[in-house]
Structure formats: structure tokens, C-alpha cells
Design a protein around this motif. Structure first.
Motif: not given
Length: 257
Positions: A106-115
Motif C-alpha cells: 500500500p502506498s500514498t503518492w503525491g501525484l497520480a501514478a501513470r502507466h
């Protein structure tokens, strides 16, 4: 006994950051535990030029070790040396490689992940987040905007800042390049070659870097404008406009890219 004097460190937009002895302290955010886990991971993979997370102090602030050196918030002449350019490309490659295998959940990121989530992107790998000593890159800081994404997404922004991929005149007097078109393209080729470190599969075409930089700058302009509205920071509105102008300039300066 360690000094408890708090020395403010400048350059951030939101958080108050202070130095206490050989540590840096500031209030944590939702993503702080993820960042600490990420820093521990990459340090375990041999990246010792990022801060070591040291937990929290009695005021609830996160504690990181202090990386001594200069963090430029202007553009000193030495910043444009080829040594700095290749240092940045190689450090970014090493960072990316070290993040492979990091447990994303589980992680909380400052920006949305990109694929695709090939690596964990720093997303703000720029001179103002780098530590230098005697004109060489020796450290990287500020991991608030880290998020999973493709290597090229990070490469494009780092190239934008270190090549740099911005005009020499006429578009925005606040941030101008000291190089003309031909030299800019040559420096971009130097950057992608240094990043690849001889691995042909990771030698991204300069044209792909430019195209992604344009996309990256439009996205950054939108995010910056929204962030400025939320925080009431007028300077961010200026930055958003600059990113848009630089994206348009890139499209016209290198149309074949």
C-alpha cells in the motif's frame, strides 16, 4: 551535544523546512510514510546520495539526514556544464533502476501514478532539488511528488530542466536557456546517451523526449494552476503560464520531433 538551533531552509512553496544539526525536519504529509519506505529501499540498492529517513521528532515532524552542499534556486554558469548534464542523466538512471522492485502497495503518492509503472518517477528532478558541491551533483532531495510511471515521463522533465528545453529569448524572461537550437539538440543527445549508459533499449530518441516534454509541460501547467488556486500562491499561476508557453515553443522550435 547536538545543537537544537533551527535554521530555516528556503525554496519550498508549502511546508516550513528547518535544519537542526545534521538533520532536516518538517511536518509530514499523507505520503510521508511511503516516501520514507521508498528512500530506505533505494538506499538499500546502493543510492546513498538521497537522505536517510530517521523517523519523527517530538513535534511530530519527519526527520531526514542533511545533505551538505549548494541547492541552486537561480542559474549559476556552472550549472550548464556538460559534467552537470551527464551527472543528472546518470543519477536519474540510477534512481530509476533502484526503484524497480519497490513494493507499490500500500502506498500514498503525491501525484497520480501513470502507466506503465516502469519505475517510481521523482517527477521534480530539477536543479532546485539537487545538491551540488564544487559544481558536481552529489545529492537529490524533495520526494513529495514521487509516483509510479514510465521512465520517459521523468526523463522528459529532467531534460527540460537540465538541457534546458526552453527558449533563449522572446518567450519568458524569467527562465531562458543560454543555448541556441543546435546546441540544445546536441545537449539533449548527450543527456539521453548518458542516461542509457550503453543500454540501447534505454536510449530514448531525442524526438520522443521532446514530444513527452511537451505533454509533460501541459500537464504540469494544469496541475500548477490548480495548486495555485487551492493554496492562493500567485507565483504558481505565473509558473503555469510559463510551462504552457515553453510547451508551445518546443513544438515550434523542434517540429520534426
Amino acid at each position: 551535544m547536538e545543537s537544537k538551533e533551527e535554521i530555516p531552509l528556503h525554496g519550498g512553496w508549502v511546508n516550513r523546512v528547518v535544519r537542526v544539526g545534521d538533520t532536516v525536519r518538517r511536518m509530514p504529509g499523507p505520503g510521508t510514510p511511503t516516501v520514507h519506505r521508498l528512500l530506505t529501499h533505494v538506499r538499500g540498492r546502493g543510492i546513498r546520495w538521497v537522505p536517510e529517513p530517521l523517523g519523527y521528532d517530538g513535534l511530530g515532524r519527519e526527520v531526514l539526514d542533511y545533505l551538505p552542499g549548494v541547492v541552486p534556486h537561480d542559474t549559476p554558469v556552472w550549472l550548464w556544464s556538460e559534467a552537470v548534464l551527464t551527472d543528472a542523466a546518470r543519477a536519474l538512471r540510477d534512481w530509476h533502476d533502484a526503484t524497480v522492485g519497490f513494493e507499490l502497495a500500500p502506498s500514498t503518492w503525491g501525484l497520480a501514478a501513470r502507466h506503465p509503472p516502469e519505475v517510481v518517477c521523482h517527477n521534480d528532478f530539477a536543479p532546485y532539488n539537487c545538491v551540488f558541491r564544487q559544481g558536481r551533483l552529489v545529492g537529490v532531495i524533495d520526494f513529495d511528488t514521487c509516483a509510479p510511471g514510465p521512465r520517459l515521463w521523468d526523463i522528459a522533465y529532467t531534460a527540460y530542466r537540465f538541457v534546458p528545453l526552453c527558449p533563449a529569448s522572446g518567450v519568458d524572461s524569467a527562465e531562458l536557456s543560454p543555448f541556441g537550437h543546435a546546441d540544445t539538440w546536441a545537449r539533449l543527445e548527450t543527456f539521453v546517451e548518458a542516461y542509457s549508459a550503453g543500454d540501447y533499449a534505454l536510449r530514448y530518441p531525442p524526438s520522443a523526449v521532446v514530444a513527452t516534454a511537451i505533454e509533460r509541460l501541459h500537464a504540469l501547467a494544469q496541475w500548477t494552476a490548480q495548486h495555485g488556486d487551492v493554496t492562493g500562491t500567485a507565483e504558481l499561476a505565473h509558473h503555469a503560464g510559463m510551462y504552457q508557453r515553453h510547451a508551445l515553443w518546443l513544438g515550434s522550435a523542434f517540429p520534426a520531433a
